[in-house]
Design an enzyme around this catalytic site. Structure first.
Site, PDB file in Angstrom:
ATOM      1  CG  ASP A  32      -2.051   0.999   1.074  1.00 48.58           C
ATOM      2  OD1 ASP A  32      -3.205   0.559   0.905  1.00 48.58           O
ATOM      3  OD2 ASP A  32      -1.779   2.225   1.114  1.00 48.58           O
ATOM      4  CB  ILE A  33       0.868   4.241  -2.173  1.00 48.11           C
ATOM      5  CG1 ILE A  33       1.974   5.113  -2.717  1.00 48.11           C
ATOM      6  CG2 ILE A  33      -0.390   5.049  -1.875  1.00 48.11           C
ATOM      7  CD1 ILE A  33       1.699   5.665  -4.106  1.00 48.11           C
ATOM      8  CG  ASN A  90     -12.639  -0.397   3.398  1.00 47.44           C
ATOM      9  OD1 ASN A  90     -13.180  -0.730   4.446  1.00 47.44           O
ATOM     10  ND2 ASN A  90     -11.452   0.178   3.360  1.00 47.44           N
ATOM     11  CB  VAL A  99      -9.102   1.839  -5.303  1.00 50.04           C
ATOM     12  CG1 VAL A  99      -8.689   1.340  -6.689  1.00 50.04           C
ATOM     13  CG2 VAL A  99      -8.125   2.908  -4.816  1.00 50.04           C
ATOM     14  CG  HIS A 103      -8.596  -2.744  -2.587  1.00 46.51           C
ATOM     15  ND1 HIS A 103      -9.557  -2.144  -3.382  1.00 46.51           N
ATOM     16  CD2 HIS A 103      -8.527  -1.999  -1.459  1.00 46.51           C
ATOM     17  CE1 HIS A 103     -10.020  -1.067  -2.768  1.00 46.51           C
ATOM     18  NE2 HIS A 103      -9.425  -0.963  -1.593  1.00 46.51           N
ATOM     19  CG  HIS A 105      -6.809  -2.805   2.978  1.00 43.25           C
ATOM     20  ND1 HIS A 105      -6.066  -1.661   2.782  1.00 43.25           N
ATOM     21  CD2 HIS A 105      -8.023  -2.553   2.433  1.00 43.25           C
ATOM     22  CE1 HIS A 105      -6.801  -0.750   2.152  1.00 43.25           C
ATOM     23  NE2 HIS A 105      -8.005  -1.271   1.922  1.00 43.25           N
TER      24      HIS A 105
HETATM   25  P1  AMP Z   1      -9.786   1.554   0.189  1.00 44.47           P
HETATM   26  O1  AMP Z   1     -10.016   2.791   1.001  1.00 44.47           O
HETATM   27  O2  AMP Z   1     -10.130   0.305   0.931  1.00 44.47           O
HETATM   28  O3  AMP Z   1     -10.440   1.636  -1.170  1.00 44.47           O
HETATM   29  O4  AMP Z   1      -8.212   1.450  -0.003  1.00 44.47           O
HETATM   30  C1  AMP Z   1      -7.515   1.917  -1.102  1.00 44.47           C
HETATM   31  C2  AMP Z   1      -6.058   1.804  -0.748  1.00 44.47           C
HETATM   32  O5  AMP Z   1      -5.293   1.936  -1.919  1.00 44.47           O
HETATM   33  C3  AMP Z   1      -5.569   2.860   0.245  1.00 44.47           C
HETATM   34  O6  AMP Z   1      -5.037   2.224   1.406  1.00 44.47           O
HETATM   35  C4  AMP Z   1      -4.487   3.605  -0.545  1.00 44.47           C
HETATM   36  O7  AMP Z   1      -3.395   3.999   0.249  1.00 44.47           O
HETATM   37  C5  AMP Z   1      -4.093   2.575  -1.582  1.00 44.47           C
HETATM   38  N1  AMP Z   1      -3.509   3.104  -2.810  1.00 44.47           N
HETATM   39  C6  AMP Z   1      -4.002   4.103  -3.597  1.00 44.47           C
HETATM   40  N2  AMP Z   1      -3.203   4.292  -4.659  1.00 44.47           N
HETATM   41  C7  AMP Z   1      -2.205   3.374  -4.568  1.00 44.47           C
HETATM   42  C8  AMP Z   1      -1.075   3.057  -5.367  1.00 44.47           C
HETATM   43  N3  AMP Z   1      -0.789   3.733  -6.508  1.00 44.47           N
HETATM   44  N4  AMP Z   1      -0.249   2.052  -4.961  1.00 44.47           N
HETATM   45  C9  AMP Z   1      -0.521   1.377  -3.830  1.00 44.47           C
HETATM   46  N5  AMP Z   1      -1.571   1.624  -3.032  1.00 44.47           N
HETATM   47  C10 AMP Z   1      -2.404   2.611  -3.392  1.00 44.47           C
END
Ligand code: AMP
Length: 119
Positions: A32-33, A90, A99, A103, A105
């Site tokens: 995760d970024i 989520n 996103v 995904h 986590h």
């Molecule tokens: P969610 O809120 O469950 O949709 O989580 C989306 C996750 O994607 C968040 O924890 C972000 O930090 C992560 N994220 C967004 N862009 C990137 C990226 N380019 N590379 C890795 N993680 C990302």
């Protein structure tokens, strides 16, 4: 409706870099970024699924099995399989999904505390 330009679709196409942790025919896992724990890895299916709801309805048993096994593999690779880890996905607005590509986590590396903040 799946958006082909969501950030994880772009990672899957190699248009945006990621720190890869694991990959197989059906899944990709990467860091995760914006990590919220010492271990914070995301596991995604390679198929176009917006959330668990979509995945459960449309994915093959092979894709579903691969995702579950990939999550466990990531816990092993990140060294938290025995110390303990938490998985979270989520789905939708109330869960604050940001996103729109399924995904999972994987969190670990410290005591994670209660599951949700009490209101
Ligand atoms: P969610 O809120 O469950 O949709 O989580 C989306 C996750 O994607 C968040 O924890 C972000 O930090 C992560 N994220 C967004 N862009 C990137 C990226 N380019 N590379 C890795 N993680 C990302």
């Amino acid at each position: 409706m799946y958006d082909d330009n969501n950030i994880f679709a772009r990672i899957l196409r190699g248009e945006i870099p990621c720190k890869k942790v694991y990959e197989d025919d059906h899944t990709l896992a990467f860091e995760d970024i914006n990590p919220e724990a010492p271990v914070h890895t995301l596991v995604i299916p390679k198929g176009k699924y917006t959330s668990l709801k979509d995945f459960a309805a449309k994915a093959s048993d092979g894709e579903i099995g691969a995702l579950v096994r990939a999550v466990n593999k990531v816990a092993e690779l990140k060294g938290v399989k025995d110390s303990g880890f938490r998985i979270l996905s989520n789905a939708g607005a109330d869960a604050h999904q940001t996103v729109e590509h399924l995904h999972i986590h994987v969190f670990g590396g410290r005591v994670l505390g209660p599951m949700l903040v009490k209101k």
